[in-house]
Motif scaffolding. Structure first.
Motif, PDB file in Angstrom:
ATOM      1  N   PHE A 217       0.853  -1.216   0.114  1.00 33.73           N
ATOM      2  CA  PHE A 217       0.039   0.025   0.009  1.00 33.73           C
ATOM      3  C   PHE A 217       0.754   1.343  -0.057  1.00 33.73           C
ATOM      4  O   PHE A 217       1.663   1.416   0.741  1.00 33.73           O
ATOM      5  CB  PHE A 217      -0.859   0.114   1.277  1.00 33.73           C
ATOM      6  CG  PHE A 217      -1.603   1.075   1.386  1.00 33.73           C
ATOM      7  CD1 PHE A 217      -2.883   1.186   0.752  1.00 33.73           C
ATOM      8  CD2 PHE A 217      -1.592   2.145   2.184  1.00 33.73           C
ATOM      9  CE1 PHE A 217      -3.786   2.106   0.535  1.00 33.73           C
ATOM     10  CE2 PHE A 217      -2.437   3.229   2.370  1.00 33.73           C
ATOM     11  CZ  PHE A 217      -3.543   3.434   1.593  1.00 33.73           C
ATOM     12  N   CYS A 218       0.535   2.251  -0.931  1.00 28.47           N
ATOM     13  CA  CYS A 218       1.229   3.650  -0.986  1.00 28.47           C
ATOM     14  C   CYS A 218       2.765   3.014  -1.246  1.00 28.47           C
ATOM     15  O   CYS A 218       3.572   3.937  -0.702  1.00 28.47           O
ATOM     16  CB  CYS A 218       1.214   4.364   0.144  1.00 28.47           C
ATOM     17  SG  CYS A 218      -0.625   5.085   0.008  1.00 28.47           S
TER      18      CYS A 218
ATOM     19  N   LEU B 122       4.748   0.506   9.331  1.00 27.85           N
ATOM     20  CA  LEU B 122       3.640   1.033   8.553  1.00 27.85           C
ATOM     21  C   LEU B 122       3.194   0.121   7.306  1.00 27.85           C
ATOM     22  O   LEU B 122       2.174  -0.242   7.455  1.00 27.85           O
ATOM     23  CB  LEU B 122       4.222   2.220   8.134  1.00 27.85           C
ATOM     24  CG  LEU B 122       4.312   3.462   8.926  1.00 27.85           C
ATOM     25  CD1 LEU B 122       4.884   4.468   8.299  1.00 27.85           C
ATOM     26  CD2 LEU B 122       3.084   3.656   9.704  1.00 27.85           C
TER      27      LEU B 122
ATOM     28  N   TRP C 111      -0.709  -1.640   7.503  1.00 34.34           N
ATOM     29  CA  TRP C 111      -1.643  -1.652   6.233  1.00 34.34           C
ATOM     30  C   TRP C 111      -1.790  -2.926   5.667  1.00 34.34           C
ATOM     31  O   TRP C 111      -3.020  -3.237   5.297  1.00 34.34           O
ATOM     32  CB  TRP C 111      -0.965  -0.499   5.042  1.00 34.34           C
ATOM     33  CG  TRP C 111      -1.161   0.727   5.701  1.00 34.34           C
ATOM     34  CD1 TRP C 111      -0.418   1.712   5.836  1.00 34.34           C
ATOM     35  CD2 TRP C 111      -2.587   1.450   5.315  1.00 34.34           C
ATOM     36  NE1 TRP C 111      -1.105   2.982   6.178  1.00 34.34           N
ATOM     37  CE2 TRP C 111      -2.420   2.733   5.840  1.00 34.34           C
ATOM     38  CE3 TRP C 111      -3.816   0.868   5.479  1.00 34.34           C
ATOM     39  CZ2 TRP C 111      -3.455   3.779   6.002  1.00 34.34           C
ATOM     40  CZ3 TRP C 111      -5.021   1.907   5.223  1.00 34.34           C
ATOM     41  CH2 TRP C 111      -4.506   3.285   5.597  1.00 34.34           C
ATOM     42  N   ASN C 112      -0.847  -3.577   5.550  1.00 34.49           N
ATOM     43  CA  ASN C 112      -1.075  -4.823   4.960  1.00 34.49           C
ATOM     44  C   ASN C 112      -1.980  -6.019   6.088  1.00 34.49           C
ATOM     45  O   ASN C 112      -2.594  -6.696   5.450  1.00 34.49           O
ATOM     46  CB  ASN C 112       0.052  -5.920   4.885  1.00 34.49           C
ATOM     47  CG  ASN C 112       1.014  -5.323   3.788  1.00 34.49           C
ATOM     48  OD1 ASN C 112       0.778  -4.305   3.104  1.00 34.49           O
ATOM     49  ND2 ASN C 112       2.411  -5.588   3.888  1.00 34.49           N
TER      50      ASN C 112
ATOM     51  N   LEU D 168      -4.385  -4.462   8.024  1.00 33.99           N
ATOM     52  CA  LEU D 168      -5.517  -3.707   8.203  1.00 33.99           C
ATOM     53  C   LEU D 168      -6.544  -3.952   6.836  1.00 33.99           C
ATOM     54  O   LEU D 168      -7.833  -4.152   7.336  1.00 33.99           O
ATOM     55  CB  LEU D 168      -5.281  -2.043   8.160  1.00 33.99           C
ATOM     56  CG  LEU D 168      -6.404  -1.164   8.313  1.00 33.99           C
ATOM     57  CD1 LEU D 168      -6.961  -1.618   9.528  1.00 33.99           C
ATOM     58  CD2 LEU D 168      -5.923   0.251   8.502  1.00 33.99           C
ATOM     59  N   ILE D 169      -6.057  -4.376   5.813  1.00 32.56           N
ATOM     60  CA  ILE D 169      -6.945  -4.346   4.540  1.00 32.56           C
ATOM     61  C   ILE D 169      -7.528  -5.697   4.613  1.00 32.56           C
ATOM     62  O   ILE D 169      -8.860  -5.728   4.539  1.00 32.56           O
ATOM     63  CB  ILE D 169      -6.001  -4.212   3.341  1.00 32.56           C
ATOM     64  CG1 ILE D 169      -5.707  -2.667   3.119  1.00 32.56           C
ATOM     65  CG2 ILE D 169      -6.830  -4.723   1.897  1.00 32.56           C
ATOM     66  CD1 ILE D 169      -4.632  -2.703   2.086  1.00 32.56           C
TER      67      ILE D 169
END
Length: 142
Positions: free
Chosen positions: A56-57, A95, A99-100, A102-103
């Motif tokens: 992500f990002c 970070l 995110w990995n 959370l999705i």
């Protein structure tokens, strides 16, 4: 060059064993720098996993770049810059891993909420019965 300009001892000539020219062995001091500290970690494997998964990002890619920089600086002996790059790689990895996780967690929560909503509606699971599909599409109409 002439050999007579060099002053060799009589028993010591080039490419021979010269015993008289040897000096007695003294103590040798080797400066190890950070002997008590361990070298900084580069987190390369963790960065590679974060780069390949979701990414992500581009956080995993940034972590991979700083991991490679930390490894390069460590091999060159610049431990201060290696430590800075290592710290940046660690935080980008944290970070990216957040995110990995959370999705898929959000996808699971949405799926559970959808199943709870469909379970509380009448006729929502009766797709093959009479008017089952029509009742299912009625759930999503406003």
């Amino acid at each position: 060059m002439d050999n007579h300009s060099y002053n060799f001892p009589s028993d010591c000539t080039p490419l021979t064993n010269c015993k008289s020219a040897r000096k007695p062995a003294g103590s040798t001091v080797v400066n190890m720098g950070n002997a008590g500290k361990s070298p900084p970690r580069d987190y390369l494997l963790w960065s590679l996993c974060n780069t390949l998964y979701v990414n992500f990002c581009c956080l995993g890619f940034m972590a991979l770049i700083y991991s490679i920089k930390a490894r390069d600086q460590k091999t060159q002996g610049n431990l201060q810059l290696a430590q800075e790059c290592s710290d940046k790689a660690k935080w980008y990895n944290i970070l990216a891993a957040g995110w990995n996780m959370l999705i898929p967690l959000l996808a699971l929560v949405i799926l559970v909420l959808l199943l709870i909503h469909l379970g509380s509606s009448q006729g929502s699971f009766d797709f093959l019965g009479e008017d089952g599909l029509k009742n299912f599409f009625k759930l999503f109409s406003w």
